[in-house]
Design an enzyme around this catalytic site. Structure first.
Site, PDB file in Angstrom:
ATOM      1  N   SER A 235       0.737  -1.257   0.122  1.00  0.00           N
ATOM      2  CA  SER A 235      -0.071  -0.010   0.148  1.00  0.00           C
ATOM      3  C   SER A 235       0.897   1.337  -0.018  1.00  0.00           C
ATOM      4  O   SER A 235       1.835   1.641  -0.868  1.00  0.00           O
ATOM      5  CB  SER A 235      -0.928   0.121   1.134  1.00  0.00           C
ATOM      6  N   ASP A 329      -8.812  -5.317  -5.999  1.00  0.00           N
ATOM      7  CA  ASP A 329      -8.407  -4.035  -5.285  1.00  0.00           C
ATOM      8  C   ASP A 329      -9.390  -2.648  -5.235  1.00  0.00           C
ATOM      9  O   ASP A 329      -9.454  -2.473  -6.243  1.00  0.00           O
ATOM     10  CB  ASP A 329      -7.136  -3.563  -5.339  1.00  0.00           C
ATOM     11  N   HIS A 363      -6.832  -5.866  -1.914  1.00  0.00           N
ATOM     12  CA  HIS A 363      -5.739  -5.066  -1.512  1.00  0.00           C
ATOM     13  C   HIS A 363      -4.639  -5.498  -0.397  1.00  0.00           C
ATOM     14  O   HIS A 363      -3.408  -5.450  -0.727  1.00  0.00           O
ATOM     15  CB  HIS A 363      -6.206  -3.525  -1.059  1.00  0.00           C
TER      16      HIS A 363
END
Length: 421
Positions: A235, A329, A363
């Site tokens: 991330s 995601d 994600h």
């Protein structure tokens, strides 16, 4: 008498288990349940229907689940599909050295699904899932500006050095670093905001801080006597990991999981170079019927000519880059961004990038057999964030990508590989 047989009963969390049920009636329909209580007392649970074979046995390596949290043959599906009883909770291991997660595997008569009564329990077994192998050492780090925890594998060493970075959650997250140390890497879990005396929030991503962390790791006597390290990042951390690969010669191998290849929210600064971020497109926010917020379309298009100022010069990276993305995601448009970064490398004649793209993955791609976190609260938002993904394909992505991460780090952090850079 029914019995749950698990091997091994004590293992690292990235190790698969062989789960069997014996002593049932031929073709008996039962409910298998996994239950985990985390360090905060939150319960995570999965429930699946299986039918015994003609000998009254169920072997999860061969038997197909008929219904419940998943269907089909998935030997570790009970773990991948664990769901929080309290909605919007994320499973995070905090004490990685001293205690495992205890997971109770139980077998019930199928009627239990509707009543929840314990009188339908037939048998159970508890397994220990550890985040650190015996002999792994943890050292609290407060060196100069650097804050974190260094995990050293058992043995004399020296070991390849790796820095582990998480994203917008902030603080110090250690579970992946301890697991990497268990697999032979001296790993620094690095905090960079919202921890001890570090800034409470991020203003500027100063790559010199991360350079200081790399220099500290390389100076440690237990780290290999080669001037390079690896990075594992996710991330916002992947955004930083890629920037470090661009600006710092010490980075020989960077794993970037669902991140950006441009300045996305914060200024990126390294010495006399500054990269300014893209603007937000607030109308790109999507809120579904449950009030969950998806942010995958909230940034301007980095490929537009007016936004080229935000791009990281990824072609300057001297080490190797492994992009890992989940195609479902909902937080970052990660697949498109990784493809664009790969194209940028290609345009400059570079072949040091690899892309692994996983359909059905969201994600938060974590170590194997971690449950999917579909959505959770985040301090950056007034609504819960939607991370995306589907439990079984997400679990398969975690299992495959972890093997590839370990292979990638071992390949590019070996002395023979370093000499070619």
């Amino acid at each position: 008498m029914a019995q749950v047989i698990v091997h091994p009963k004590i293992a690292l969390v990235d190790e698969p288990l062989h789960i069997r049920v014996t002593g049932l009636l031929p073709y008996q329909l039962v409910l298998l349940q996994a239950k985990l209580t985390d360090e905060k007392g939150e319960i995570f649970q999965s429930q699946v229907f299986y039918k015994a074979d003609e000998g009254g046995e169920i072997d999860l390596e061969h038997a197909a689940a008929l219904g419940g949290d998943y269907i089909g043959i998935h030997p570790m599906g009970l773990f991948c599909s664990l769901k929080p009883k309290k909605l919007l909770s994320r499973l995070l291991k905090r004490d990685v050295l001293n205690s495992p997660f205890l997971v109770q595997l139980s077998v019930h008569d199928s009627q239990c699904f509707f009543t929840g009564s314990s009188k339908f329990l037939k048998t159970s077994e508890t397994v220990e899932r550890w985040y650190s192998a015996p002999g792994v050492k943890r050292i609290q780090i407060r060196e100069g500006r650097v804050r974190g925890a260094l995990f050293l594998p058992p043995g004399e060493g020296p070991f390849p050095g790796v820095i582990d970075l998480f994203g917008g959650i902030g603080g110090l997250i250690e579970f992946r670093a301890s697991l990497l140390a268990s697999r032979g890497f001296a790993t620094l879990a690095l905090a960079y905001f919202a921890y001890e005396d570090l800034p409470k929030a991020i203003d500027i991503l100063d790559i010199e801080y991360f350079e200081e962390a790399a220099n500290f790791l390389l100076s440690h006597p237990k780290v290999c006597l080669v001037p390079t390290i690896g990075i594992v990042s996710v991330s916002l951390g992947a955004h930083i990991g890629l920037a470090r690969a661009v600006f710092l010669k010490q980075v020989a191998a960077a794993v970037c999981i669902n991140g950006f290849y441009f300045a996305a929210e914060h200024i990126i600064k390294y010495r006399n170079e500054t990269i300014h971020p893209l603007n937000y497109v607030l109308e790109g926010i999507r809120i579904n019927d449950l009030g969950l917020m998806a942010l995958s379309n909230v940034l301007e298009n980095p490929q537009e000519e007016t936004n080229k100022h935000a791009l990281l010069p990824v072609e300057r990276a001297q080490g190797h880059i492994l992009f890992i993305v989940g195609e479902k995601d909902q937080n970052i448009n990660s697949k498109a961004y990784a493809e664009q970064a790969m194209e940028q490398l290609k345009r400059h004649g570079k072949s040091n990038g690899t892309l692994l793209s996983y359909p059905g993955a969201g994600h938060l791609i974590e170590p194997p057999y971690s449950p999917l976190c579909l959505t959770s609260w985040s301090h950056i938002s007034v609504r819960p964030l939607l991370w995306g993904g589907e439990a079984i394909p997400h679990g398969e992505a975690q299992e495959h990508s972890w093997k590839e991460i370990l292979k990638f780090l071992k390949c590019h952090l070996s002395p023979a590989s370093i000499s070619k850079l």
